[in-house]
Scaffold this motif. Structure first.
Motif, PDB file in Angstrom:
ATOM      1  N   PRO A  59       0.813  -1.223   0.000  1.00  0.00           N
ATOM      2  CA  PRO A  59       0.000   0.000   0.000  1.00  0.00           C
ATOM      3  C   PRO A  59       0.840   1.264   0.000  1.00  0.00           C
ATOM      4  N   ALA A  60       1.968   1.238   0.732  1.00  0.00           N
ATOM      5  CA  ALA A  60       2.809   2.435   0.775  1.00  0.00           C
ATOM      6  C   ALA A  60       3.503   2.665  -0.555  1.00  0.00           C
TER       7      ALA A  60
ATOM      8  N   GLU B  36      -1.050   6.264  -0.048  1.00  0.00           N
ATOM      9  CA  GLU B  36      -0.899   6.295   1.402  1.00  0.00           C
ATOM     10  C   GLU B  36       0.442   6.943   1.658  1.00  0.00           C
ATOM     11  N   GLN B  37       0.393   8.201   2.079  1.00  0.00           N
ATOM     12  CA  GLN B  37       1.635   8.930   2.210  1.00  0.00           C
ATOM     13  C   GLN B  37       2.333   8.556   3.502  1.00  0.00           C
ATOM     14  N   TYR B  38       3.636   8.343   3.414  1.00  0.00           N
ATOM     15  CA  TYR B  38       4.342   7.951   4.635  1.00  0.00           C
ATOM     16  C   TYR B  38       5.302   9.003   5.129  1.00  0.00           C
ATOM     17  N   GLU B  39       5.339  10.148   4.468  1.00  0.00           N
ATOM     18  CA  GLU B  39       6.256  11.179   4.980  1.00  0.00           C
ATOM     19  C   GLU B  39       5.480  12.255   5.713  1.00  0.00           C
TER      20      GLU B  39
END
Lengths: 306, 462
Positions: free
Chosen positions: B365-366, B459-462
């Protein structure tokens, strides 16, 4: 406890006091010389000073050695971790405290060159047993990392992730309940209860770290490992996490790696000092901070505080 | 002096200017140890002088080259007898060409008389004068520019800022080349397509189901009315692309996941370069692999299973195209997976996820935006691929969804339309531009859809 250690800190600011302590310890017999963090040669034996045993041991590490390829990162460490106690691992960077922490839930397994010898048991069972699945172990020994690392999912899904993969909830209502209880315990529910569907990454750093703690306790572990959980947070967020640790230790054993002497003094009951892969000294927190027995421990503590 | 020599000389002058400028900047503050007195580092003073030494003469040189032929031609024409000056434009052009050929010693397609010879000599003379003048002007300007800049060197001269401005403009020019080329291509295709749509109605092109682009060369020719329904071509393109993606996406994804998360460093070290070799095989090689090996195999297997299979089938072309695209999908997916911070991996593992749970629930997802982007690139590649289809899928414009039959694609038809010996303004040739335009629009729409999807579900991870 806190008061005692602060007092120690003030004492050690006084150069004269430090000097006398150093002289006192010089007489003790040691087997080899290692540089301390300032590069001065200090005697270091293989025996850990203080008391590695505790009254009510839950996790027991016996003669643990860790190798990364040819690099001997942890040298013959024996340490007991008690039930529902907070133990802090301190020491200069590269001393092996994080490596030791990662041995406790076998996170080193994912590093190809890492090799662990010795014996670590959880509640009497060997965690490096060939038949034991590390997945089961990690559900019992949870971990919170240095940098808050919420998954790129909603707040709800972040907390529900663990219960879902371990099948802890029978239906949606039960899962809701677990999520709410975990957020409540992590002291985050009040702030996020109206926006559980927002992404976890939209929270502030301190909130993210509490979300990660909520995520960890949602799986209902027995031990929580924390690898410098506050090093990326401001003092206010740090204070909240420390309060949280105080509450959590009613139910869980907590092993925390920290670079902050004050934090170790505030939250832990016992302190273990690591140096170059050796476990140099372990004792009750107030004893270590007021009256360290090993020269290296003292150097480190006074150097940092004074 | 030849212009190459001139440019070479200017290069030497610029190097000299750099060193002169640098040493003067140090001299004005009083020696190498005193560099702190300068606003900019000595090197920037060097570049500053060097730029002034090169840019103005370079501008003069290119401007001169642009206008020189026109002026010389006009002057030569003026020297011709009046009767020849009043020739129609076409014949005058021919005459000038001949003069030029005579001057340079090429083959001349006319009788050489005295007038003619004199014009050619004149042409040569003008040319030589122009060159001499240019050399003097360019070198003079270089020396002048360098000297003026050199005299301006002063401790407070903001040489760094000036040099950086020039660099910024150079970067802007470089990046706009790609943009303007794209615009140019789109416009040229668009104008030709408009000409085509004047001959063939848009509705027939877009919705017609028969593709038979043979138009009559002579009026009395039989059976070549031409019909330009593009639907079978786009259907064929879709069919082959779909088959290719069915092969490439799952295999590529799984390859990437294996390489990024499961394989040991040794396996990865061997498998990645091998995949890159697969990406480096020319498509024409894939083409005859498809035509000579895969197509007969598909036919044999299909017929033994009781299907009727054409010897050139969409399936064979699609399969091979899919194999060709695997490295593209896998390497882009691999990059996307590796770009996910290892903190995500640790977090998931620390909660007791298995490797596959970590992969499917957290990492994929990421990495999704990158993966979707990679797949879209792969689709564009499949739509644009020509060689394999030419060799393995045939030229028959069948409107069918049967993968065992021969189909043709837009790109293949563009090729066949343009390799014939039709005149350039016939509907047959122009159809290629209309197809190109449609292809461009289709890929553009695909990209927009892809970007939108990625932005919506990332799905933003930052």
């Amino acid at each position: 406890m806190v008061v005692a250690s602060r007092k120690a800190a003030y004492h050690h600011k006084d150069g004269e006091m430090t000097e006398t302590l150093v002289k006192k310890n010089m007489s003790a017999s040691r087997t080899s010389a290692v540089p301390n963090y300032r590069g001065q040669q200090v005697e270091l034996g293989r025996e850990t000073v203080g008391n590695v045993r505790c009254a009510n041991p839950f996790m027991v590490a016996e003669n643990v050695n860790v190798f990364y390829g040819d690099n001997h990162a942890i040298k013959d460490v024996t340490l007991e971790i008690g039930k529902k106690e907070v133990i802090a691992l301190i020491g200069p960077s590269g001393c092996g405290k994080s490596t030791f922490l990662r041995c406790l839930n076998r996170m080193n397994d994912s590093i190809e060159s890492a090799r662990v010898t010795g014996n670590i048991s959880l509640d009497g069972g060997d965690i490096y047993d060939k038949t034991l699945d590390p997945v089961v172990l990690r559900a019992r020994v949870g971990m919170v990392f240095q940098k808050p690392n919420p998954f790129p999912k909603s707040i709800y899904d972040n907390v529900a992730y663990g219960p879902r993969i371990h099948g802890l909830a029978g239906d949606r209502a039960e899962l809701d309940d677990i999520v709410h209880r975990s957020l409540e315990r992590a002291g985050l529910l009040k702030e996020v209860k109206d926006r559980l569907d927002d992404p976890g990454t939209s929270l502030s750093g301190g909130q993210q770290q509490r979300l990660c703690i909520a995520r960890t306790i949602a799986v209902n572990p027995e031990v929580i490992l924390m690898d410098e959980p506050c090093s990326a947070l401001d003092p206010i967020a740090t204070a909240r996490i420390e309060d949280l640790m105080d509450e959590l230790c009613e139910d869980y054993a907590i092993v925390i790696v920290t670079h902050s002497m004050q934090q170790a003094a505030r939250v832990s009951r016992r302190v273990a000092y690591f140096h170059l892969g050796y476990l140099v000294e372990v004792d009750d927190t107030d004893k270590v901070f007021t009256n360290p027995h090993h020269k290296l421990t003292e150097d480190y503590i006074t150097g940092r505080i004074g | 002096m030849h212009s190459t020599t001139l440019i070479l000389l200017m290069g030497f002058m610029s190097i000299a200017a750099f060193y002169l400028g640098r040493s003067r900047s140090l001299a004005v503050v009083g020696g190498p140890g005193r560099g702190k007195g300068l606003h900019s580092l000595p090197g920037y003073h060097g570049y500053f002088v060097s730029i002034w030494c090169v840019l103005p003469p370079l501008a003069l040189l290119s401007g001169w080259m642009l206008v020189e032929p026109g002026i010389i031609t006009a002057m030569v024409v003026k020297s011709l007898p009046a009767s020849q000056q009043e020739l129609p434009a076409g014949e005058l052009n021919l005459l000038i060409n001949n003069i030029r050929n005579l001057a340079t010693g090429d083959v001349v397609s006319a009788a050489i008389n005295a007038d003619f010879q004199r014009a050619a000599d004149l042409y040569n003379e003008y040319n030589a004068t122009s060159r001499r003048l240019l050399s003097v002007l360019v070198l003079g300007l270089a020396a002048l520019g360098g000297a003026l800049a050199w005299r301006r060197i002063h401790p407070d001269l903001r040489a760094r800022n000036k040099v950086e401005t020039v660099i910024r403009w150079a970067l802007i020019v470089a990046s706009s080349i790609a943009v303007f080329t794209t615009i140019g291509i789109v416009l040229s295709v668009l104008f030709e397509a408009i000409v085509f749509f004047q001959k063939v109605p848009v509705s027939e092109f877009l919705f017609g189901t028969t593709w038979s682009p043979q138009t009559a060369i002579r009026a009395d020719q039989v059976g070549s009315s031409g019909s330009f329904g593009a639907v079978p071509l786009f259907a064929g393109t879709m069919l082959i692309t779909a088959i290719a993606m069915i092969v490439a996406v799952p295999v590529g994804l799984m390859t990437a996941i294996f390489l990024a998360e499961y394989s040991s460093a040794r396996v990865r070290g061997i498998a990645k370069p091998l995949l890159e070799i697969l990406a480096g095989i020319p498509t024409v090689v894939y083409g005859f692999f498809a035509a000579l090996t895969v197509a007969p195999w598909v036919r044999r297997v299909g017929e033994s299973a009781g299907f009727e299979v054409a010897s050139e089938s969409a399936l064979a072309a699609g399969l091979v195209m899919g194999i060709m695209i695997i490295p593209l999908v896998s390497s882009l997916t691999d990059d996307a997976i590796n770009a996910v911070p290892s903190a995500m991996r640790d977090g998931a593992l620390g909660l007791g996820s298995t490797r596959s749970e970590t992969m499917t629930k957290v990492i994929l997802p990421a990495a999704l935006p990158g993966i979707v982007g990679g797949i879209l690139l792969a689709v564009s590649r499949a739509i644009g691929e020509t060689m394999i289809v030419v060799m393995a899928a045939g030229l028959a414009a069948n409107l069918t969804a049967n993968p065992f039959s021969a189909v043709t694609t837009v790109t293949v038809q563009i090729v066949t339309l343009l390799v014939g010996d039709q005149e350039f303004d016939s509907a047959k040739t122009l159809a290629a531009f209309a197809l190109g335009l449609m292809l461009f629009i289709v890929t553009l729409i695909l990209n927009i859809i892809g970007l939108y999807t990625v932005r919506k579900y990332r799905e933003q991870y930052e």
